[in-house]
Motif scaffolding. Sequence first.
Motif, PDB file in Angstrom:
ATOM      1  N   UNK A  36       6.208  27.588  18.473  1.00 18.38           N
ATOM      2  CA  UNK A  36       5.402  28.731  18.033  1.00 18.38           C
ATOM      3  C   UNK A  36       4.129  28.831  18.870  1.00 18.38           C
ATOM      4  N   UNK A  37       3.555  27.701  19.247  1.00 21.00           N
ATOM      5  CA  UNK A  37       2.349  27.720  20.081  1.00 21.00           C
ATOM      6  C   UNK A  37       2.590  28.406  21.414  1.00 21.00           C
ATOM      7  N   UNK A  44      -7.703  29.938  19.862  1.00 21.73           N
ATOM      8  CA  UNK A  44      -7.757  29.815  18.401  1.00 21.73           C
ATOM      9  C   UNK A  44      -6.505  30.433  17.787  1.00 21.73           C
ATOM     10  N   UNK A  45      -6.101  31.596  18.279  1.00 22.59           N
ATOM     11  CA  UNK A  45      -4.889  32.254  17.796  1.00 22.59           C
ATOM     12  C   UNK A  45      -3.670  31.385  18.037  1.00 22.59           C
ATOM     13  N   UNK A  46      -3.570  30.818  19.234  1.00 18.79           N
ATOM     14  CA  UNK A  46      -2.449  29.947  19.572  1.00 18.79           C
ATOM     15  C   UNK A  46      -2.410  28.730  18.670  1.00 18.79           C
ATOM     16  N   UNK A  47      -3.557  28.117  18.441  1.00 21.75           N
ATOM     17  CA  UNK A  47      -3.604  26.923  17.604  1.00 21.75           C
ATOM     18  C   UNK A  47      -3.194  27.230  16.170  1.00 21.75           C
ATOM     19  N   UNK A  99       3.689  26.985  12.530  1.00 16.23           N
ATOM     20  CA  UNK A  99       5.045  26.615  12.929  1.00 16.23           C
ATOM     21  C   UNK A  99       5.346  25.147  12.678  1.00 16.23           C
ATOM     22  N   UNK A 100       4.380  24.288  12.981  1.00 17.04           N
ATOM     23  CA  UNK A 100       4.578  22.851  12.785  1.00 17.04           C
ATOM     24  C   UNK A 100       4.752  22.518  11.309  1.00 17.04           C
ATOM     25  N   UNK A 101       3.923  23.092  10.463  1.00 15.15           N
ATOM     26  CA  UNK A 101       4.023  22.800   9.039  1.00 15.15           C
ATOM     27  C   UNK A 101       5.301  23.367   8.427  1.00 15.15           C
TER      28      UNK A 101
END
Length: 116
Positions: free
Chosen positions: A52-53, A90-93, A99-101
């Motif tokens: 997702x990043x 910031x948007x990417x993070x 996505x990770x969660x």
Amino acid sequence: MKLITNIIFIGLFCFIGQLFFPWWIVIIVTFLIGFLRKGKSSQAFISGFIGVGLLWLSYATYLDVGNGQRLTTAIAEVMSLNPSFFLIMVTTFLGAVHGALGAWTGNLLRKLFEFI
């Protein structure tokens, strides 16, 4: 190898999902991929984060270049983020964490059902 295929699946299906649904579809997609693809919890977390990043980084950069950096510059001035590149980061993070969660939760739920 499984990590790379998970990243590709997540990136591809999240891209397709975001064409038709709101931004939070990435959580549902990564949850489903994390649930359906058996593996370690750490691999699910990392694949969701990177998949997702990279998707959000590439799309935010594409939109930023497409409008001549006018929108990010204006928003960055309002939020006191200089240069405007920090806004993209910031948007990417934030997208990567969602996505990770999502993938991690799907993987842990699968492990819970295997345990029961």
